[in-house]
Write an enzyme that holds these catalytic residues in place. Structure first.
Site, short mmCIF file in Angstrom:
data_model
loop_
_atom_site.label_atom_id
_atom_site.label_comp_id
_atom_site.label_asym_id
_atom_site.label_seq_id
_atom_site.Cartn_x
_atom_site.Cartn_y
_atom_site.Cartn_z
N HIS A 101 -16.54 -14.25 0.69
CA HIS A 101 -16.93 -12.84 0.59
C HIS A 101 -15.85 -11.95 1.22
CE1 HIS A 101 -21.07 -13.50 -0.90
NE2 HIS A 101 -20.93 -14.66 -0.29
N TYR B 1 -18.29 -19.51 10.25
CA TYR B 1 -17.94 -18.10 10.45
C TYR B 1 -17.12 -17.92 11.72
CZ TYR B 1 -21.54 -16.85 6.96
OH TYR B 1 -22.30 -16.71 5.83
#
Length: 309
Positions: free
Chosen positions: A29, A298
């Site tokens: 993303h 992440y």
């Protein structure tokens, strides 16, 4: 196993191999933009959870819409994953996150399968044959992933980030004031309805049109989404995001999100993490192992991009 060879590191390394390393960007993303919003709860969740943002007064929120690829140059005018991440600002000064994508189910059930999947996709890219032999071998060994890939293959090109539905996919556990526990799944429904572009409309669009389209759309007023929550039966699986729950499970409407404009500082928000494990009292993680993998991956991605890598 050292930190350098941990599964999350291997996942991020393979994603970089698949989509390229783009300094300063997320490894998935990568291209996105953030917007200001207000979430107004209906109060219908209060029976099931003490979560502060799901009952009581409206709370402010920040919403990040994004293209699913780790390559920020990936065009918008072709089908693919889209994301909607929401960070709710709570009355006590903390925040909680809800991460959604435009898929009805996740691609894999376990962290190990996710690593195998990205390795297969990277191997197909390296082979350059177009036959997706490695992906097909992965799907033959992991038939639970087939329905998600069928859904991915049936995707259209969204007319707008604001006309796309987003599912959080993972199960969470709500806990109420009496300690009662209820497994749930979330989905955002666009109040404009779901709208895709036809072939002629796609041909008329620029390659990267979605962020600009949404900014322009907001000039006409807020864009709203309704947050629906499915209440699981005790027999429903909570540990496998490739499996959807039966359609007859009860669903409640827990609030409406009104998106009003761009954030003042896109660079600040581009640096932030939206994390599915960032829950708040009244919400707990389920036994689904993938949010924990996402949290760890992440962190690896954040460390690299925050150091300009």
């Amino acid at each position: 196993m050292t930190a350098e060879t941990s599964l999350p590191v291997q996942v991020v390394d393979t994603m970089e191999h698949l989509d390229g390393r783009h300094a300063g960007y997320r490894r998935a993303h990568a291209r996105g933009a953030c917007f200001t919003a207000t979430f107004t709860p209906t109060g219908d969740a209060a029976k099931y959870t003490t979560a502060a943002h799901l009952s009581g007064e409206p709370v402010s929120a920040t919403v990040r819409f994004s293209n699913g690829s780790g390559n920020p140059a990936m065009p918008d005018n072709q089908p693919g994953g889209r994301g909607m991440a929401v960070k709710f600002q709570l009355p006590d000064g903390t925040a909680t996150d809800l991460i959604g994508v435009n898929l009805p189910r996740f691609l894999v059930a376990t962290p190990e399968q996710f690593l195998d999947l990205v390795r297969a996709l990277a191997a197909d890219k390296d082979a350059g044959k177009g036959d997706q032999a490695h992906l097909q071998a992965f799907l033959a060994q992991n038939p639970g992933s087939v329905p998600a890939f069928q859904a991915l293959g049936a995707m259209g090109v969204p007319a707008s980030f604001g006309t796309t539905g987003y599912q959080a996919l993972h199960a969470f556990i709500w806990v109420n004031a009496d300690g009662d526990r209820q497994a749930v799944r979330y989905r955002w429904a666009p109040d404009l309805g779901e709208q895709n572009l036809d072939a002629d409309q796609i041909a008329d669009q620029e390659e990267q049109f979605l962020i600009g389209e949404f900014v322009e759309r907001l000039k006409g007023g807020p864009v709203t989404f309704t947050l629906h929550v499915t209440l699981a039966d005790p027999s429903d699986p909570t540990d496998d995001a490739t499996r959807v729950w039966p359609a007859d499970r009860p669903e409640i409407v827990v609030g409406q999100l009104a998106i009003t404009g761009e954030v003042d500082d896109q660079d600040h928000w581009a640096a932030q993490i939206f994390d599915p494990t960032n829950v708040t009292p009244g919400v707990e993680l389920s036994d689904d192992p993938l949010p924990r993998l996402r949290n760890a991956a992440y962190s690896v991605s954040y460390d690299r991009r925050s150091h300009g890598r």
